[in-house]
Design an enzyme around this catalytic site. Sequence first.
Site, mmCIF file in Angstrom:
data_model
loop_
_atom_site.group_PDB
_atom_site.id
_atom_site.type_symbol
_atom_site.label_atom_id
_atom_site.label_comp_id
_atom_site.label_asym_id
_atom_site.label_seq_id
_atom_site.Cartn_x
_atom_site.Cartn_y
_atom_site.Cartn_z
ATOM 1 C CB SER A 185 -10.802 -7.092 28.524
ATOM 2 O OG SER A 185 -10.903 -5.914 29.282
HETATM 3 C C1 LIG Z 1 -12.186 -3.820 32.326
HETATM 4 S S1 LIG Z 1 -11.157 -3.231 33.590
HETATM 5 C C2 LIG Z 1 -9.642 -2.895 32.738
HETATM 6 C C3 LIG Z 1 -8.888 -4.099 32.256
HETATM 7 C C4 LIG Z 1 -7.409 -3.866 32.181
HETATM 8 N N1 LIG Z 1 -7.006 -3.029 31.109
HETATM 9 C C5 LIG Z 1 -6.617 -5.137 32.245
HETATM 10 O O1 LIG Z 1 -5.717 -5.347 31.430
HETATM 11 O O2 LIG Z 1 -6.879 -5.935 33.150
HETATM 12 C C6 LIG Z 1 -11.697 -1.575 33.857
HETATM 13 C C7 LIG Z 1 -10.935 -0.876 34.960
HETATM 14 O O3 LIG Z 1 -11.183 0.511 34.851
HETATM 15 C C8 LIG Z 1 -11.136 1.037 36.157
HETATM 16 N N2 LIG Z 1 -11.746 2.369 36.174
HETATM 17 C C9 LIG Z 1 -13.059 2.703 36.286
HETATM 18 N N3 LIG Z 1 -13.190 4.032 36.317
HETATM 19 C C10 LIG Z 1 -11.951 4.561 36.203
HETATM 20 C C11 LIG Z 1 -11.456 5.876 36.192
HETATM 21 N N4 LIG Z 1 -12.267 6.924 36.318
HETATM 22 N N5 LIG Z 1 -10.124 6.059 36.065
HETATM 23 C C12 LIG Z 1 -9.274 4.990 35.971
HETATM 24 N N6 LIG Z 1 -9.710 3.709 36.000
HETATM 25 C C13 LIG Z 1 -11.017 3.500 36.111
HETATM 26 C C14 LIG Z 1 -11.887 0.000 36.981
HETATM 27 O O4 LIG Z 1 -11.598 0.148 38.354
HETATM 28 C C15 LIG Z 1 -11.350 -1.285 36.359
HETATM 29 O O5 LIG Z 1 -10.245 -1.757 37.069
#
Ligand SMILES: C[S@@+](CC[C@H](N)C(=O)[O-])C[C@H]1O[C@@H](n2cnc3c(N)ncnc32)[C@H](O)[C@@H]1O
Length: 373
Positions: free
Chosen positions: A96
């Site tokens: 992000s």
């Molecule tokens: C915007 S990214 C997160 C950024 C992260 N916090 C970082 O520091 O890089 C969103 C993430 O949420 C994950 N995601 C989506 N659905 C999810 C779920 N049901 N449980 C856990 N993670 C999930 C995606 O695969 C993705 O890697």
Amino acid sequence: MAGASERMMELAAELDAAGDLPAEWGEAFRAVPRHLFIPPTVWIEDGDRLVPLHREDDPEAWLDLCYANDSVITQVDDGEPVGPGLVGAEITSSSSRPDVVALMLATLEVEPGMDVLEIGTGTGWNAALMAERLGAAHVTTVEVDPQVAERAHRALRSADCKVAAIVGDGALGYEPGAPYDRVIATVGVQRVPHAWVEQTRPGGRILVPWLTDFHNGALLALTAHGDGTATGRVVGNVAFMPLRVQRGRRASLVRDVRDVGRARRTATDLHPYDVIGEYDASLAVGLKVRRCKLVVESHEVGYTVWLIDPWSGSWASLRHVPGAECFEVRQLGFRSLWDEVEAAHRWWTGLGRPEAGRWGLTVRADGQEVWLS
Ligand SMILES: C[S@@+](CC[C@H](N)C(=O)[O-])C[C@H]1O[C@@H](n2cnc3c(N)ncnc32)[C@H](O)[C@@H]1O
């Protein structure tokens, strides 16, 4: 050319100067190098297309992306991109934007000694920032995508950051580490999973990007009450990709928009910008008009707003032409999506055009209720 650590300091200074880096998070932003968490292949937006950038091809450009105040796209199409440079690819993981990361950490109101659950490990950078301030033993992070998780776990290990990093569906929270003082979702939800409420200590905070099919993001801060409910309101403006289990159907111009010739033709004097460009309006419209995905197609001159219900096959389009005061609308299918959107906009206007911060949510075991204060 500046090296990684100089760039890290420059980014922290830039956020600081803009008033986006809260003092209590300054040290973490100056200690945890973002580039350690960014994979060697990232994706950049080129108009409507996503194109890969490989670190070995252009290390300087790659490092620039790591230390720009911008999100870095780290996965598309769940790791199986249909092809490099194709239109319509979906962003499925990213690091992000640093000022959004800082805003969310500040809004989390977390203090050393508290236990935090993060949903959406992504690159692992946010988990590492939290570990730097709170101690790794106080941070649990869950990622659903095994490939993304594996890469993040490697990065966390290389940064000697021993948070509990779990591979699994974050919609279930992570019971073995509960209760938590804070839950931070770095992925958007339409419905707040009740597990997050159950696993938060009474009085604890749940910070979550809240979205609809139409609108992609308001930051919601909920307080868990210890009786199986949580309440809170919109506290910010963020845009996140949806939780994988709540993604619903993808809207595609190629797949979903058919029979253009048969579409009903009308006209409207409601400017599309007043609906999709006005944050407060588009949040409210999304709450009212369900199962309506928004796709904006840009043209050399102007743009087309597409409203698509991929479940029923209904769609509407509105062509924006700069300077025009009346716009042609085409609608097809049993839903008249533009009419629904226009009615929702009138409803929002009739309510006195409430700002986003007046909307709130109560989450219970049997569902959630939206309210306006
Ligand atoms: C915007 S990214 C997160 C950024 C992260 N916090 C970082 O520091 O890089 C969103 C993430 O949420 C994950 N995601 C989506 N659905 C999810 C779920 N049901 N449980 C856990 N993670 C999930 C995606 O695969 C993705 O890697």
